[in-house]
Design an enzyme around this catalytic site. Structure first.
Site, mmCIF file in Angstrom:
data_model
loop_
_atom_site.group_PDB
_atom_site.id
_atom_site.type_symbol
_atom_site.label_atom_id
_atom_site.label_comp_id
_atom_site.label_asym_id
_atom_site.label_seq_id
_atom_site.Cartn_x
_atom_site.Cartn_y
_atom_site.Cartn_z
ATOM 1 N N HIS A 31 0.735 -1.291 0.019
ATOM 2 C CA HIS A 31 0.050 -0.007 -0.109
ATOM 3 C C HIS A 31 0.986 1.315 0.043
ATOM 4 O O HIS A 31 0.346 2.237 -0.656
ATOM 5 C CB HIS A 31 -0.779 -0.100 1.165
ATOM 6 N N HIS A 49 0.784 -3.119 9.504
ATOM 7 C CA HIS A 49 2.257 -2.874 9.389
ATOM 8 C C HIS A 49 2.902 -2.007 10.348
ATOM 9 O O HIS A 49 2.184 -1.257 11.025
ATOM 10 C CB HIS A 49 2.378 -1.828 7.848
#
EC number: 3.1.3.-
Length: 409
Positions: free
Chosen positions: A160, A210
């Site tokens: 992303h 993350h």
């Protein structure tokens, strides 16, 4: 109890479309990358293992710090906001939204985005599988997502973040080259891009997906992909290799080489499927560009960008169904029938499916661990590559013909 944490009722599934899922996995070995070092030492080269050990320093103690940050800012609105904005980096979003600039006269910009996104996805997936680093653990974090599928990938780098970085740089670059716009308009558009970027990147931490290393490494990949694309685009403007007869063969061969020589992870990780999809899109748009320049199929190059809201809406109402019909209705049965019945390729999907079934129905302690790498069936790699290569053909070749026939070009 796991490490002092209460794990009762630890997995909360959404009951409605509007509510994201809240995942926690008390058996952390079910998530890839969490095994002790010996699990990886015997399955990696010495060089690869040593790199992983050095990077683990940045991931080993991140979960509790990130958990405190997540708890501080957690709210029902933020859950909805960050999970749904994360869709701007999703597979379906790109399938439906990447074609749109092409239909409004921005084919070259779309090509730039496809190159940057495609290689950002490939490189982030490659290094995920090479490093085999875990996501931040949940618990103590909560993984807030619309799909459990994405929680079963390795952590660093963040795809992303790689995508958002590369595309944001491209947008900012184009914004500040718009000589007809005032500085105020450029500043306003730049703020919109930065808001998009911060939303997508910090949303990965908020959603528990993350850590800092993941974001930094993903950002670096996005920067590299943007720089390389711009360098080759403007450094060699007269090269025109896409006009040579051999270019489609090179494009398809290069894409398949990257996929079939992709690094093998230690544990099962589904991110390779996105690499296959985007390499197919890259090859597809290159072949479409070649057809346009060699055979004079110029309809896509002649689409007017300033077409008014009626033509804009009409093109969307014609173009989007074409993409959906190809991708979600006719492509898979057609392509697999051709590969198996016409070209007589071996259908190895049952072998992989049997291995996955055996891996997920183990007895004893091993049922609390993620399975070792099984891999994708070769026919799935080739089939998925062709299906996604067909998306640019639908967008660049088929849709403009329909626009012309319907007088909305």
């Amino acid at each position: 109890m796991v490490d002092g944490l209460n794990t009762s009722n630890i997995r909360k599934r959404a009951r409605t479309l509007s509510n994201p899922n809240d995942f926690q996995e008390p058996n952390y070995l079910l998530d890839p990358g969490n095994h002790p070092s010996d699990h990886f030492r015997t399955r990696m080269s010495k060089f690869r293992f040593n790199i992983r050990e050095k990077l683990l320093v940045f991931t080993n103690n991140q979960s509790f710090t990130l958990s405190r940050w997540q708890k501080k800012y957690r709210s029902a609105f933020n859950d909805l906001y960050f999970t749904y904005t994360s869709l701007m980096g999703s597979h379906t979003f790109y399938v439906l939204c990447l074609p749109m600039p092409v239909w409004f006269g921005y084919f070259e910009t779309t090509k730039d985005m496809v190159y940057i996104l495609g290689y950002s996805i490939y490189l982030s997936g490659f290094f995920k599988d090479y490093w085999c680093l875990p996501r931040p653990r949940a618990p103590p974090l909560h993984r807030i997502t619309l799909s459990e599928y994405t929680t079963k990938e390795y952590g660093a780098p963040s795809s992303h973040t790689a995508n958002a970085t590369g595309v944001s740089l491209l947008f900012l670059y184009n914004i500040w080259r718009m000589q007809e716009s005032s500085v105020m308009v450029q500043l306003l558009l730049s703020c919109v891009v930065l808001f998009y970027y911060m939303t997508l990147v910090f949303g990965r931490i908020y959603c528990g997906m993350h850590g800092i290393l993941d974001l930094v490494s993903g950002g670096l990949i996005g920067i590299v992909c943007f720089i390389v694309r711009m360098y080759f685009k403007y450094r060699f403007p007269g090269l025109r290799i896409e006009e040579h007869w051999w270019f489609p063969l090179f494009s398809v061969g290069w894409g398949l080489l990257l996929l079939f020589k992709h690094v093998k992870p230690v544990d099962e990780c589904p991110c390779f499927q996105d690499s296959v999809a985007f390499m197919g899109v890259v090859s597809g748009i290159e072949c479409c560009d070649w057809l346009g320049k060699v055979f004079g199929v110029t309809l896509v190059y002649n689409l007017e960008p300033n077409c008014g809201w009626r033509l804009t809406l009409a093109r969307l109402l014609v173009g989007l169904p074409c993409v959906v019909i190809w991708k979600y209705v006719i492509s898979k049965p057609m392509i697999y029938t051709l590969l198996i019945k016409v070209f007589h390729l071996k259908d190895d999907r049952n072998v992989a499916a049997r291995k996955r079934l055996e891996a997920t129905h183990k007895e004893g302690a091993s049922k609390y661990e993620c399975p070792l790498y099984i891999g994708e069936p070769k026919i799935d790699i080739l089939g998925r590559f062709i299906i996604y290569a067909g998306v640019p053909f639908t967008v660049v070749m088929c849709s403009p013909v329909l626009f012309s026939l319907l007088n909305i070009a």
